[in-house]
Write a protein that holds these residues in place. Structure first.
Motif, PDB file in Angstrom:
ATOM      1  N   ARG A   8       0.838  -1.195   0.000  1.00 29.13           N
ATOM      2  CA  ARG A   8       0.000   0.000   0.000  1.00 29.13           C
ATOM      3  C   ARG A   8       0.876   1.250   0.000  1.00 29.13           C
ATOM      4  O   ARG A   8       0.623   2.206  -0.727  1.00 29.13           O
ATOM      5  CB  ARG A   8      -0.921  -0.006   1.222  1.00 29.13           C
ATOM      6  CG  ARG A   8      -2.020   1.027   1.101  1.00 29.13           C
ATOM      7  CD  ARG A   8      -3.049   1.011   2.223  1.00 29.13           C
ATOM      8  NE  ARG A   8      -3.219  -0.263   2.872  1.00 29.13           N
ATOM      9  CZ  ARG A   8      -3.309  -0.441   4.192  1.00 29.13           C
ATOM     10  NH1 ARG A   8      -3.283   0.590   5.010  1.00 29.13           N
ATOM     11  NH2 ARG A   8      -3.462  -1.632   4.712  1.00 29.13           N
ATOM     12  N   HIS A   9       1.941   1.258   0.782  1.00 26.60           N
ATOM     13  CA  HIS A   9       2.870   2.384   0.836  1.00 26.60           C
ATOM     14  C   HIS A   9       3.549   2.595  -0.534  1.00 26.60           C
ATOM     15  O   HIS A   9       3.678   3.728  -1.018  1.00 26.60           O
ATOM     16  CB  HIS A   9       3.913   2.161   1.939  1.00 26.60           C
ATOM     17  CG  HIS A   9       4.900   3.264   2.066  1.00 26.60           C
ATOM     18  ND1 HIS A   9       4.549   4.524   2.508  1.00 26.60           N
ATOM     19  CD2 HIS A   9       6.235   3.314   1.796  1.00 26.60           C
ATOM     20  CE1 HIS A   9       5.613   5.294   2.495  1.00 26.60           C
ATOM     21  NE2 HIS A   9       6.661   4.579   2.076  1.00 26.60           N
ATOM     22  N   LEU A  10       3.983   1.513  -1.165  1.00 29.81           N
ATOM     23  CA  LEU A  10       4.612   1.573  -2.484  1.00 29.81           C
ATOM     24  C   LEU A  10       3.633   2.117  -3.524  1.00 29.81           C
ATOM     25  O   LEU A  10       3.976   2.988  -4.323  1.00 29.81           O
ATOM     26  CB  LEU A  10       5.126   0.191  -2.902  1.00 29.81           C
ATOM     27  CG  LEU A  10       5.781   0.115  -4.283  1.00 29.81           C
ATOM     28  CD1 LEU A  10       7.036   0.992  -4.335  1.00 29.81           C
ATOM     29  CD2 LEU A  10       6.126  -1.323  -4.618  1.00 29.81           C
ATOM     30  N   LEU A  11       2.405   1.626  -3.495  1.00 28.69           N
ATOM     31  CA  LEU A  11       1.379   2.071  -4.436  1.00 28.69           C
ATOM     32  C   LEU A  11       1.096   3.563  -4.246  1.00 28.69           C
ATOM     33  O   LEU A  11       1.024   4.311  -5.221  1.00 28.69           O
ATOM     34  CB  LEU A  11       0.091   1.252  -4.247  1.00 28.69           C
ATOM     35  CG  LEU A  11      -1.017   1.517  -5.248  1.00 28.69           C
ATOM     36  CD1 LEU A  11      -0.550   1.212  -6.675  1.00 28.69           C
ATOM     37  CD2 LEU A  11      -2.238   0.676  -4.923  1.00 28.69           C
ATOM     38  N   ARG A  12       0.985   4.019  -3.023  1.00 30.43           N
ATOM     39  CA  ARG A  12       0.746   5.441  -2.750  1.00 30.43           C
ATOM     40  C   ARG A  12       1.926   6.298  -3.227  1.00 30.43           C
ATOM     41  O   ARG A  12       1.743   7.383  -3.769  1.00 30.43           O
ATOM     42  CB  ARG A  12       0.506   5.666  -1.255  1.00 30.43           C
ATOM     43  CG  ARG A  12      -0.841   5.209  -0.800  1.00 30.43           C
ATOM     44  CD  ARG A  12      -1.037   5.437   0.670  1.00 30.43           C
ATOM     45  NE  ARG A  12      -2.348   4.963   1.097  1.00 30.43           N
ATOM     46  CZ  ARG A  12      -2.689   4.775   2.354  1.00 30.43           C
ATOM     47  NH1 ARG A  12      -1.814   5.030   3.327  1.00 30.43           N
ATOM     48  NH2 ARG A  12      -3.891   4.344   2.654  1.00 30.43           N
ATOM     49  N   THR A  13       3.134   5.803  -3.044  1.00 33.30           N
ATOM     50  CA  THR A  13       4.321   6.529  -3.500  1.00 33.30           C
ATOM     51  C   THR A  13       4.330   6.651  -5.023  1.00 33.30           C
ATOM     52  O   THR A  13       4.613   7.718  -5.571  1.00 33.30           O
ATOM     53  CB  THR A  13       5.605   5.824  -3.004  1.00 33.30           C
ATOM     54  OG1 THR A  13       5.542   5.690  -1.571  1.00 33.30           O
ATOM     55  CG2 THR A  13       6.850   6.587  -3.406  1.00 33.30           C
ATOM     56  N   ILE A  14       4.010   5.584  -5.719  1.00 30.77           N
ATOM     57  CA  ILE A  14       3.963   5.598  -7.189  1.00 30.77           C
ATOM     58  C   ILE A  14       2.902   6.582  -7.676  1.00 30.77           C
ATOM     59  O   ILE A  14       3.154   7.396  -8.566  1.00 30.77           O
ATOM     60  CB  ILE A  14       3.702   4.178  -7.748  1.00 30.77           C
ATOM     61  CG1 ILE A  14       4.934   3.298  -7.493  1.00 30.77           C
ATOM     62  CG2 ILE A  14       3.367   4.226  -9.227  1.00 30.77           C
ATOM     63  CD1 ILE A  14       4.727   1.821  -7.803  1.00 30.77           C
TER      64      ILE A  14
END
Length: 177
Positions: A8-14
């Motif tokens: 979820r953190h990676l997706l939000r960063t992208i």
């Protein structure tokens, strides 16, 4: 951190990076769009180099000291076809008086242009703007379009649409050195 939270953190960063890039691009596009201003009467005519039907180069700036009747046209354009004989008549009358006609065909195959030129027995230079680059620089969207350029290289008139012979005569007179 759990695997789910990491994804979820990676997706939000992208998503944040993509949105930031979109905002930066939009700002850049808005601030640089006026770099290519529309041409106007009184402007110096943008220079260009185009080849004619015989393979000769024509550079607009080489015509400084002469009036230039710059005409954009296409073989499929009926108003263009109707005004071409008038233009040729006036080319014959004004060519020895310091006025040139440069007829720029926009984006058509050489075969079509040659056939048209032969049909109408045209004697003025026919230039090929195969990629429509010069058409774009001059902000031409409707054909025919004519740009009158005085001997100093300044634009004195911009006309869209078909021209009767009387108007062509007056235009040629107005740019005569």
């Amino acid at each position: 951190m759990s695997e789910k939270k990491k994804r979820r953190h990676l997706l939000r960063t992208i998503i944040l990076v993509i949105l930031t890039a979109a905002v930066v691009y939009t700002l850049y596009a808005n601030f640089t769009k006026d770099k290519h201003e529309k041409i106007a009467v009184g402007d110096q005519a943008p220079d260009f180099v185009l080849m004619d039907m015989e393979g000769n180069k024509h550079k607009l700036s080489d015509y400084k000291g002469k009036g230039v009747f710059l005409n954009f046209w296409a073989t499929w354009c009926k108003p263009c076809e109707r005004e071409m004989p008038y233009m040729d008549n006036q080319y014959q009358a004004f060519k020895d008086h310091g006025v040139e006609i440069l007829a720029v065909n926009v984006g058509q195959p050489e075969f079509s242009i040659k056939k048209f030129v032969q049909k109408h027995d045209l004697s003025f230079p026919i230039l090929k703007d195969s990629n429509k680059d010069v058409m774009g620089v001059y902000d031409i969207y409707n054909l025919p379009a004519t740009i009158l350029i005085n001997p100093e290289g300044k634009i004195v008139e911009i006309i869209e649409g078909e021209l009767p012979e009387e108007k062509i005569i007056a235009m040629m007179e107005s740019i005569k050195p």
